[in-house]
Design an enzyme around this catalytic site. Structure first.
Site, mmCIF file in Angstrom:
data_model
loop_
_atom_site.group_PDB
_atom_site.id
_atom_site.type_symbol
_atom_site.label_atom_id
_atom_site.label_comp_id
_atom_site.label_asym_id
_atom_site.label_seq_id
_atom_site.Cartn_x
_atom_site.Cartn_y
_atom_site.Cartn_z
ATOM 1 N N ALA A 122 0.834 -1.204 0.000
ATOM 2 C CA ALA A 122 0.000 0.000 0.000
ATOM 3 C C ALA A 122 0.867 1.253 0.000
ATOM 4 C CB ALA A 122 -0.939 -0.012 1.206
ATOM 5 N N ALA A 128 -0.561 11.013 -5.076
ATOM 6 C CA ALA A 128 0.825 10.544 -4.994
ATOM 7 C C ALA A 128 0.947 9.206 -5.719
ATOM 8 C CB ALA A 128 1.260 10.396 -3.536
ATOM 9 N N PHE A 154 -5.829 2.065 -5.600
ATOM 10 C CA PHE A 154 -5.291 1.096 -6.564
ATOM 11 C C PHE A 154 -4.476 0.003 -5.880
ATOM 12 C CE2 PHE A 154 -4.875 5.018 -9.562
ATOM 13 C CZ PHE A 154 -6.254 5.095 -9.698
ATOM 14 N N THR A 156 -3.646 -3.471 -4.996
ATOM 15 C CA THR A 156 -3.959 -4.824 -5.451
ATOM 16 C C THR A 156 -4.074 -5.771 -4.276
ATOM 17 O OG1 THR A 156 -2.825 -4.414 -7.546
ATOM 18 C CG2 THR A 156 -3.198 -6.711 -6.937
ATOM 19 N N ARG A 266 -4.397 -18.885 -41.347
ATOM 20 C CA ARG A 266 -5.325 -17.920 -41.956
ATOM 21 C C ARG A 266 -4.985 -17.774 -43.439
ATOM 22 N NH1 ARG A 266 -10.219 -15.610 -42.524
ATOM 23 N NH2 ARG A 266 -10.111 -13.339 -42.904
ATOM 24 N N GLN A 277 5.461 -11.326 -47.175
ATOM 25 C CA GLN A 277 6.643 -10.751 -46.534
ATOM 26 C C GLN A 277 6.272 -9.700 -45.494
ATOM 27 O OE1 GLN A 277 9.544 -8.162 -48.708
ATOM 28 N NE2 GLN A 277 10.929 -9.898 -48.409
ATOM 29 N N GLU A 364 4.363 0.259 -10.735
ATOM 30 C CA GLU A 364 5.721 0.281 -10.166
ATOM 31 C C GLU A 364 6.611 1.334 -10.820
ATOM 32 O OE1 GLU A 364 7.423 -3.600 -9.556
ATOM 33 O OE2 GLU A 364 5.454 -4.479 -9.223
#
Length: 381
Positions: A122, A128, A154, A156, A266, A277, A364
């Site tokens: 946290a 900030a 935010f 997690t 495909r 190419q 991060e």
């Protein structure tokens, strides 16, 4: 790629098999439901993955950042939500592992290494993000306790966390040197979970608001000395950024694999599009970037294991995080382009991979911040 030990090769092979057989089939479902995957937590517990980077004396396997990156890269190729769980377990515990007292380590690390405890890191606040020094959360000494008030966003795993490693200002006048770090246990009076964000991706790992109202934290839960929290956070990020970069490499690799497989099957203008190419050059560029990113990641992880406090490790960490996550964004976008209109549809995995890649450029420390860190290191030499 740095040479791997026999144990690291065995770890890589085991996690690769797990990712293919157990995690990949769950990825789209987790993205669709947005439910936290407790079954994956249990799978990681059973296979000892949460303890990869912990010393054996604290219930871990005795590995380091390199070992953790190997596991996270492979997990990300199966399910990026699962990779967030594994990486988050490390990020949330690094404060204790790197800077905690012996008593704190013995109290918490074995339970985190086993997966019994889920930690949450946290740091971020509304005002900030990249500028952590501007945090407003306050910790005021009151006898044998600190009284903490503030708001984090935010965060997690906040809604499933057993402990929080949290940063707050004990002396606002000292700015960076006035930030301290604490361990806060779930259920502490005044600690609450607020808004759960609706995210672009990684929907199974919830990003939450954490509210602190007169939260009383015992003095023994201060990690390190008062005023050392900011420097502790920076040390943590030197060891965690290569892990985020490894997750990005995993995402990029699976996007490349999907694009190659699709291009072979495909058919347009009477032949597989892999015969053109223009497509071949796209695939070649994707492969070059993925391999270059991988080399940067494991060099940074090696340096972090050798001496995470060194300027060399700090610079390499930012380089790896910046390049690998930019690569993940570019390669997943290119994979969508190879798929054409089908790539834009949720029926195919590359659409999800592109959404999952984006956040790696932000968490991060944004990649713009990483470039500032790298430039400063160059100019200081």
């Amino acid at each position: 790629m740095i040479p791997l030990t026999e144990e690291q090769q065995m770890l890589q092979a085991m996690v690769r098999r797990m990712a293919r057989e157990k995690l990949k089939p769950r990825a789209a479902e987790i993205d669709n439901t947005g439910e936290f995957p407790w079954d994956i937590v249990e799978l990681f517990r059973e296979n000892g993955l949460f303890g990869i980077h912990f010393p054996e004396e604290y219930g871990g396997s005795g590995g380091g950042v390199v070992d953790l990156c190997l596991a996270v890269e492979e997990v990300a190729q199966g399910c990026s939500d699962a990779a967030v769980i594994l990486a988050g377990q490390a990020l949330g515990s690094k404060l204790i592992l790197l800077s905690g007292s012996e008593e704190q380590k013995r109290k918490y690390l074995p339970r985190i290494a086993s997966g019994e405890f889920i930690p949450a890191f946290a740091l971020t606040e509304p005002g900030a993000g990249s500028d952590n020094v501007s945090m407003q959360s306050r910790a005021v000494r009151d006898g044998d306790y600190y009284v903490i008030n503030g708001r984090k966003i935010f965060i997690t795993h906040a809604d499933v966390a057993d402990i929080f490693t949290l940063f707050a200002k004990t002396d606002p006048e000292k700015k960076a040197r006035g930030i301290s770090a604490f361990i806060i246990n779930k259920g502490t009076p005044g600690l609450g979970i607020g808004k759960i964000e609706k995210k672009m991706a990684h929907k199974g790992n919830h990003a939450c608001e954490v509210i602190l109202e007169d939260v009383r934290v015992p003095r023994e839960n201060l990690v390190g000395a008062e005023g050392e929290g900011f420097m502790e956070a920076m040390k943590i990020l030197t060891t965690s950024r290569p892990v985020t970069a490894a997750r990005a490499v995993g995402l990029a690799q699976v996007a490349l694999d999907e694009a190659v497989a699709y291009a072979k099957t495909r058919v347009q203008f009477g032949q597989p599009i892999a015969k053109f190419q223009g497509i071949q050059f796209m695939l070649a560029d994707m492969a070059i970037k993925v391999e270059a990113a991988r080399q940067l990641v494991y060099n940074a992880a090696f340096l972090a294991d050798r001496d995470y406090k060194s300027k060399e490790a700090q610079r390499a960490s930012s380089m790896a995080k910046c390049f690998a996550t930019d690569t993940a964004m570019q390669v997943t976008c290119d994979a969508v382009q190879v798929f054409g209109g089908y790539g834009y549809m949720r029926e195919y995995p590359v659409e999800r991979l592109m959404r999952e890649a984006k956040v790696t450029q932000i968490v991060e420390g944004t990649n713009q911040v990483q470039r500032v860190v790298i430039a400063r290191a160059l100019l200081e030499d």
